[in-house]
Design an enzyme around this catalytic site. Structure first.
Site: not given
Length: 671
Positions: A200, A288
């Protein structure tokens, strides 16, 4: 004629011998004469050619779940993995935290790598592929986001950047780790189909040089990963925004997005955003998909997400022919001191992740199937496509573990921390005397506590101020805690970031020259794991402690990591009925006696009657407890128990009154 026959016979023997040589497999399970496994992207789809499953080329829809091997005892891996397979998953996802495998310093040998490799092999044996997230940054609500504490010894250092000191540490680590993973790539006969580059990163920065360095290292050890079946497929994960995707964009790296349950129209929009920087059509993937969420100490209640909402979101994702990884599918526990923390402002905000990482996952912290598990299973079964080369029938679901309420047992012995300082200081970490208190990192200490000790005089100001406190401090005057006048039976404490000063009362028992002893027990409550404040050093920082306008000193610094090794050195135990030092940090001991193996089961220690501290079972650091909630019990796996006497130790740091009993339940409780 005989000569011709003999020549043909010798040629046949030689040819047969050569063929047998060619039949010897390479390391990693590849037959040198057979086509290798492949996994790649073509025309916006994942394609898989699995030689171990007939060798046909098929479209592959990833249905994955996150399972962090480091949050679960190894003896329980097979149970959790089998339940994931039985739910219909074909893949699992896990991080590899740097601080788990290189905890002891720059360029040191790795530890626990056999556990990692065994976990990956178990996943493969059960029929699960693997998406690997090797860091170097993990996040994961884990101590320092997976970075080892010693990386902060170098100040200043820019984590997650092309900072030369940081990069040299990454190179030293990955040059040891990645070669161990290469034989386990899918193309080499192993389970690893995808490897993530950083984590991320678009939420953090835009240092392309850093990302390119990481990709170059990964390609050096794991192959080019060109997306056409060569090497492994490299990918990134980011929130569904163009800005975040731009931050992590790299040529040759497949970009995925992450988000939780939402209406299908928003899901479609997110997958469109995923394609923003793609040079060719790529498979839509949510890497996710949040089945639950984080819970912090002091929250009003544990985070919960309705099973039907999660199942509907999953159904919508799969209906779009998208791939998915559910974060988390099995959460597990933050054993020891390894929970993370979050801070979006160093002066106003510090949130500490609880000991349980249940996450409201489909599999509970104790590995039980839940309503959410079966709701997800019902969805997945709609999308499992039978093939000619595989059996689409799911394996049976293993039974949930036995839970036992052992009831109330008595505390038998207690001893003060202050009577055990010499025993508890790690043999590799000596008490140091310094002009000002020093951080944990300078004590070569990762987690746990530090005791700071100095002398004060009644002529000095009674107003104490800590210039920078990370994270929690309890003050002791002549070895007695300052009691909280608002909460009877508890010690006063200073807590980051809310308060860092206190008015003390001078003791009556001072020396002839007016001196008295001042001790500060400092707890590292978990380093920040996400955001701009990752450089989260622990201890009394930036000058130390002021009495009025004067700095106090010199200081004795006692590192107290409370490892299994140092814990076994505790002595000076007293019978609880005779113990009079409960207004100091205290170790309490109890015995859980189990007469036979039939008595052994999972259990849950209740926090009722406890304050704040640490639980150890047979020398294993199970984790933190704290009466602020919302977690009210702590899970103890049956793996930690045995027939006979089991030693239970509590390290209590908050209560000033003695503890006489503890209670074990057969189920967890959260507010």
């Amino acid at each position: 004629m005989k000569l011709i026959v003999l020549i043909f016979f010798l040629l046949f023997i030689n040819l047969n011998y050569c063929l047998k040589i060619k039949e010897q497999p390479k390391v990693g399970g590849i037959d040198s004469e057979q086509p290798t496994n492949s996994f790649y992207i073509e025309n916006g789809n994942f394609l898989m050619n699995n030689q171990g499953n007939g060798g046909s080329l098929n479209q592959y829809q990833i249905i994955s779940g996150s399972f962090h091997y480091f949050r679960c005892l190894p003896e329980l891996w097979v149970d959790r993995l089998t339940k994931m397979k039985a739910c219909g998953l074909n893949t699992i996802q896990t991080y590899i935290p740097w601080n788990v495998h290189q905890p002891n310093g720059f360029n040191t040998e790795l530890v626990a790598t056999n556990d990692l490799i065994e976990f990956l092999r178990q996943a493969q044996q059960i029929g699960l592929n693997v998406i690997l997230r090797p860091g170097p940054y993990s996040c994961a609500e884990w101590e320092l986001g997976g970075f080892p504490y010693w990386i902060l010894e170098q100040q200043p250092i820019a984590l997650r950047s092309s900072d030369s000191v940081f990069i040299s540490a990454v190179i030293a680590y990955w040059s040891r780790l990645l070669p161990l993973l290469e034989p386990l790539l899918f193309t080499n006969g192993g389970p690893i189909i995808m490897v993530q580059v950083e984590n991320e990163y678009g939420s953090y920065g835009e240092d392309k040089s850093y990302l390119e360095t990481l990709l170059t290292l990964l390609q050096k050890y794991l192959g080019q990963g060109d997306g056409n079946g060569s090497g492994v497929l490299f990918h990134s994960t980011d929130g569904p925004s163009a800005q975040m995707l731009f931050g992590s964009k790299l040529e040759g790296v497949y970009q995925t997005v992450d988000f939780g349950p939402m209406p299908i129209e928003q899901i479609q929009d997110n997958f469109k955003i995923q394609q923003t920087f793609a040079s060719k059509p790529t498979p839509p993937m949510n890497s996710e998909y949040y089945t639950g969420w984080i819970t912090n100490w002091g929250d009003a209640s544990a985070a919960r997400t309705d099973a039907s909402v999660v199942a509907q979101g999953l159904d919508d994702i799969l209906s779009l022919n998208a791939s998915v990884n559910m974060y988390m599918f099995f959460g597990g526990s933050n054993a020891g001191f390894m929970n993370g923390a979050n801070s979006n402002s160093p002066t106003t905000n510090f949130e500490i992740t609880i000991q349980s990482y249940d996450y409201d996952s489909p599999l509970s912290e104790s590995g039980d199937t839940t309503e959410k598990y079966f709701a997800i299973k019902n969805v997945i079964e709609k999308y499992i496509k039978p093939t000619t080369n595989s059996n689409s029938t799911l394996p049976p679901i293993p039974s949930n573990s036995t839970k036992v309420a052992y009831g109330t047992i008595q505390i038998t012995q207690a001893t003060s921390l202050f009577n055990n300082l010499a025993n508890l200081v790690n043999s590799n970490q000596q008490q140091l005397q310094t002009g000002a208190p020093i951080p944990m990192e300078q004590l070569q200490q990762s987690t746990g506590f530090v005791l700071y000790e100095t002398t004060m005089n009644i002529a000095q100001s009674s107003q104490l101020s800590i210039t920078e406190l990370h994270d929690r401090a309890t003050i002791f005057i002549n070895d007695e805690a300052i009691e909280d006048t608002q909460t009877i039976g508890q010690a006063v404490f200073l807590q980051r970031p809310f308060n860092s000063s206190i008015e003390i009362t001078y003791p009556s028992n001072v020396t002839d020259d007016g001196n008295f002893n001042l001790r500060i027990l400092l707890e590292n409550q978990g380093r920040v794991n996400f955001g701009p404040y990752l450089n989260d050093r622990k201890g009394l920082l930036s000058g130390g402690v002021l009495s009025g306008q004067q700095y106090l000193g010199p200081w004795n610094n006692y590192p107290l990591p409370l490892t299994n090794k140092t814990l076994s050195n505790i002595n000076n135990w007293e019978q609880i009925k005779d113990y009079t030092l409960s207004n100091t940090p205290t170790f309490y001991q109890a015995t859980l006696s189990l007469n036979s193996t039939n008595d052994i089961g999972d259990t849950f220690l209740s926090f009722t009657g406890l304050g704040k501290g640490q639980l150890f079972v047979n020398g294993y650091n199970v984790g933190r407890y704290w009466n602020v909630g919302p977690q009210r019990t702590i899970y103890i796996s049956s793996v930690l128990l045995h027939q006979g006497d089991n030693e239970i130790i509590l390290f209590e740091t908050l209560l000033t009154q003695p503890i006489f009993e503890i209670q074990f339940l057969n189920q967890p409780y959260f507010d």
